[in-house]
Scaffold this active site. Structure first.
Site, mmCIF file in Angstrom:
data_model
loop_
_atom_site.group_PDB
_atom_site.id
_atom_site.type_symbol
_atom_site.label_atom_id
_atom_site.label_comp_id
_atom_site.label_asym_id
_atom_site.label_seq_id
_atom_site.Cartn_x
_atom_site.Cartn_y
_atom_site.Cartn_z
ATOM 1 N N HIS A 1 50.571 38.616 40.602
ATOM 2 C CA HIS A 1 50.780 38.903 42.032
ATOM 3 C C HIS A 1 49.921 37.995 42.900
ATOM 4 O O HIS A 1 48.964 37.379 42.423
ATOM 5 C CB HIS A 1 50.490 40.377 42.369
ATOM 6 C CG HIS A 1 49.073 40.796 42.146
ATOM 7 N ND1 HIS A 1 48.621 41.338 40.970
ATOM 8 C CD2 HIS A 1 47.985 40.766 42.965
ATOM 9 C CE1 HIS A 1 47.329 41.629 41.067
ATOM 10 N NE2 HIS A 1 46.912 41.285 42.269
ATOM 11 N N HIS B 1 43.662 36.982 47.123
ATOM 12 C CA HIS B 1 43.478 36.443 45.762
ATOM 13 C C HIS B 1 44.822 36.243 45.076
ATOM 14 O O HIS B 1 45.855 36.720 45.555
ATOM 15 C CB HIS B 1 42.563 37.344 44.918
ATOM 16 C CG HIS B 1 43.105 38.700 44.583
ATOM 17 N ND1 HIS B 1 42.821 39.838 45.313
ATOM 18 C CD2 HIS B 1 43.911 39.122 43.579
ATOM 19 C CE1 HIS B 1 43.423 40.886 44.773
ATOM 20 N NE2 HIS B 1 44.110 40.484 43.715
ATOM 21 N N GLU C 1 41.949 36.618 39.981
ATOM 22 C CA GLU C 1 41.878 37.809 39.137
ATOM 23 C C GLU C 1 42.619 37.506 37.842
ATOM 24 O O GLU C 1 43.669 36.853 37.857
ATOM 25 C CB GLU C 1 42.558 38.994 39.860
ATOM 26 C CG GLU C 1 42.517 40.290 39.053
ATOM 27 C CD GLU C 1 43.198 41.471 39.756
ATOM 28 O OE1 GLU C 1 43.951 41.247 40.728
ATOM 29 O OE2 GLU C 1 42.973 42.621 39.323
#
Lengths: 134, 134
Positions: free
Chosen positions: B7, B79, B130
């Site tokens: 994502h 992010h 991440e």
């Protein structure tokens, strides 16, 4: 209206170093650098299984990412690009809802050879959005 | 090492307004808001054919996105999240190459119920990364 996420563009001050980070540290598949003098950037594609990351380095004095890199000297996420089937229909719908299209409002031929438009970040939660007709 | 782009997370000051923009202006499929009190955010998923955008609104005084929203009051891309098969092997490889893992260096259970780690933006061209084990 929007379809696939075509790419996430990350502006970087040093394309060779950024490519090495993605290749060697993150273990990703990376392309050769591709100069795009008409767009003022040199691009490396990070090929992920479902989409791609585009690392952008400024090319020339009038690069559209120069101002961004001045504000963000170590680089940063510059924009996201969503695919649309019909860019003129997309543009008309956006304008109707009050969203601002950057530039003249007419699509230009983008770095992939396809018609693109950029939308004003202030209308999209501080995010520069590119639309690309596929 | 890295696999799919899981994502792109966009921090927003007003989740309802941002959701309406993605649903009504961009014509995307959006989820119901999902409060994640353990992670200090409320999330709306924008479901694209190949990946998702996560709109994040701060939840509570200690939200991890509060500082970001203070610096970027209209919001912004917060992010990117890449999938990995083995997060401990990924962590060890990253540490070996000198990249900094945020926090204790031990994976935590992320908002999708899977082990995650965050990497220092300064080691990745100003981009908060991440990693999520899938």
């Amino acid at each position: 209206m929007i379809g696939r996420l075509n790419h996430v563009a990350i502006a970087v001050p040093d394309l060779e170093a950024a490519t090495a980070t993605y290749r060697d540290t993150l273990g990703a598949r990376v392309s050769q650098p591709q100069p795009e003098p008409d767009h003022g950037v040199t691009v490396v594609f990070i090929e992920l299984p479902n989409t791609k990351i585009e690392l952008l380095e400024a090319l020339g004095d009038n690069s559209p990412i120069n101002a961004f890199l001045e504000r963000n000297p170590s680089g940063g996420i510059h924009h996201v690009c969503y695919e649309v089937e019909d860019i003129l229909a997309a543009r008309d719908r956006l304008v109707e809802t009050g969203a601002r299209v950057l530039g003249t409002g007419e699509p230009k031929i983008g770095a992939h050879g396809k018609p693109v438009l950029f939308l004003h970040p202030k209308d999209f939660n501080g995010t520069l959005v590119e639309l690309e007709q596929v």
